[in-house]
Design an enzyme around this catalytic site. Structure first.
Site, mmCIF file in Angstrom:
data_model
loop_
_atom_site.group_PDB
_atom_site.id
_atom_site.type_symbol
_atom_site.label_atom_id
_atom_site.label_comp_id
_atom_site.label_asym_id
_atom_site.label_seq_id
_atom_site.Cartn_x
_atom_site.Cartn_y
_atom_site.Cartn_z
ATOM 1 N N LEU A 59 -7.563 -3.871 -0.396
ATOM 2 C CA LEU A 59 -7.136 -3.175 0.375
ATOM 3 C C LEU A 59 -8.388 -2.535 1.194
ATOM 4 O O LEU A 59 -8.331 -1.978 2.411
ATOM 5 C CB LEU A 59 -6.558 -1.766 0.217
ATOM 6 C CG LEU A 59 -4.788 -2.003 -0.271
ATOM 7 C CD1 LEU A 59 -4.522 -0.827 -0.744
ATOM 8 C CD2 LEU A 59 -4.168 -2.374 0.908
ATOM 9 N N LYS A 155 -1.504 10.176 1.741
ATOM 10 C CA LYS A 155 -0.372 9.725 1.972
ATOM 11 C C LYS A 155 0.503 9.987 3.150
ATOM 12 O O LYS A 155 1.004 9.198 3.693
ATOM 13 C CB LYS A 155 0.645 9.974 0.673
ATOM 14 C CG LYS A 155 -0.013 9.785 -0.839
ATOM 15 C CD LYS A 155 0.195 8.235 -0.682
ATOM 16 C CE LYS A 155 1.225 7.321 -1.062
ATOM 17 N NZ LYS A 155 1.136 5.879 -1.414
#
Length: 334
Positions: A59, A155
């Site tokens: 990522l 998040k």
């Protein structure tokens, strides 16, 4: 070729998603940061054959993502950047989460993927709010300006970025998100989710008292099942889905379930709850507890009514999940 790309198949939720897909007959490609982990991943997932492809993609960089998404009909974006230390500032966790999500979405869009299901979290829903008497729903968003911990902030902003992407440059790509509460369930190996650490510490006696807060819990196998429903059901496109089993539980209630179900094997499970004032004082000086400071004395209840009604999803009794989690942890080689 593969039907579905799962990012982070070596992780706890990702591994169970891969298993659920394989069981349902899909051909799966999954990503790992280190190619040397492929044998370990195949052993963990009990899939030595060609229905599982393991490829390298991180990522933190662009390399490998276009190839990973090529030819796939769907993507389950489960992977999330992790830190081995307390972040020095919020951006140390937020930036990799947002950038990594956008890398996966751009690769999916470029490959002509139909739908991405992103693993978000209750951390993108229920934090930074005043006390309330009603459960949190998918209409709620965490307030990132309310002094929340870096993980919940990461998040929230990563999910926000995903929705903005499909509403703009990613037009035509379908998106659904799964927002689990604390994820429990059987472990696939010694590397398991941090959410299981509370159970492990109760069992081994390293948690002498439980902390005074309540949150929802859900079985990892039910989380995987919800990912598959969100991937395949037409009604799931463009929707968020909270995954939780019934109402929230105070930590003292989790401890009571362990003692009732496990008997002598739960001899070290604490019987006392730390007072809120003491827990708050400890959180001010203990870096590991700092992230829990905003939870102490609070009940973060949430509801999965939307997933149940729209997708027919159903969670197993959380008492069974807590028991199976403990038994799985106790069975790990010492």
């Amino acid at each position: 070729m593969a039907d579905v790309l799962v990012t982070g198949g070596s992780g706890y939720i990702g591994g169970w998603c891969v298993l659920a897909l394989l069981e349902a007959g899909w051909t799966v490609r999954t990503t790992v940061r280190d190619p040397a982990r492929e044998p370990q991943v195949r052993t963990m997932l009990r899939e030595p054959g060609t229905r599982l492809q393991v490829v390298r993609a991180d990522l933190g960089g662009d390399a490998g993502w276009a190839e990973a998404a090529a030819g796939c009909r769907h993507v389950l974006h489960v992977a999330s950047p992790t830190l081995t230390h307390q972040p020095r500032n919020d951006d140390e966790m937020v930036r990799p989460a947002v950038d990594g999500t956008l890398r996966v979405l751009r690769a999916a869009h470029g490959a002509g993927v139909q739908r991405v299901v992103m693993t978000s979290a209750i951390g993108a829903v229920a934090y930074g709010h005043p006390d309330r008497d009603t459960p949190f729903t998918e209409r709620d968003w965490t307030d990132v300006d309310a002094g929340i911990a870096p993980y919940q902030k990461s998040k929230t902003l990563a999910e926000r970025a995903a929705w903005e992407f499909v509403g703009g440059e990613g037009s035509g790509l379908e998106l659904a998100t799964v927002n689990p509460t604390a994820v429990l369930g059987p472990v696939l190996g010694p590397d398991y989710s941090p959410s299981l650490n509370g159970i492990a510490r109760m069992l081994d006696g390293s948690m002498p008292t439980v902390l005074p807060f309540a949150t929802g819990y859900v079985d990892v196998r039910d989380v995987a099942a919800l990912h598959l429903l969100a991937m395949t059901e037409p009604a799931a496109a463009g929707e968020r889905f909270i995954a939780t089993a019934g109402h929230s539980l105070w930590q003292r209630e989790v401890a009571a379930i362990l003692r009732e179900r496990l008997g002598e094997r739960a001899a070290k499970v604490p019987t006392r709850e730390m007072p809120v004032w003491a827990a708050q004082g400890l959180a001010r000086v203990n870096p590991e507890m700092r992230a829990l400071r905003k939870l102490l004395g609070r009940n973060l209840d949430a509801t999965s009514a939307k997933a149940e009604t729209l997708l027919g999803w159903k969670a197993r009794p959380i008492e069974d999940t807590i028991t199976e989690t403990a038994e799985s942890l106790l069975a790990l080689p010492k």
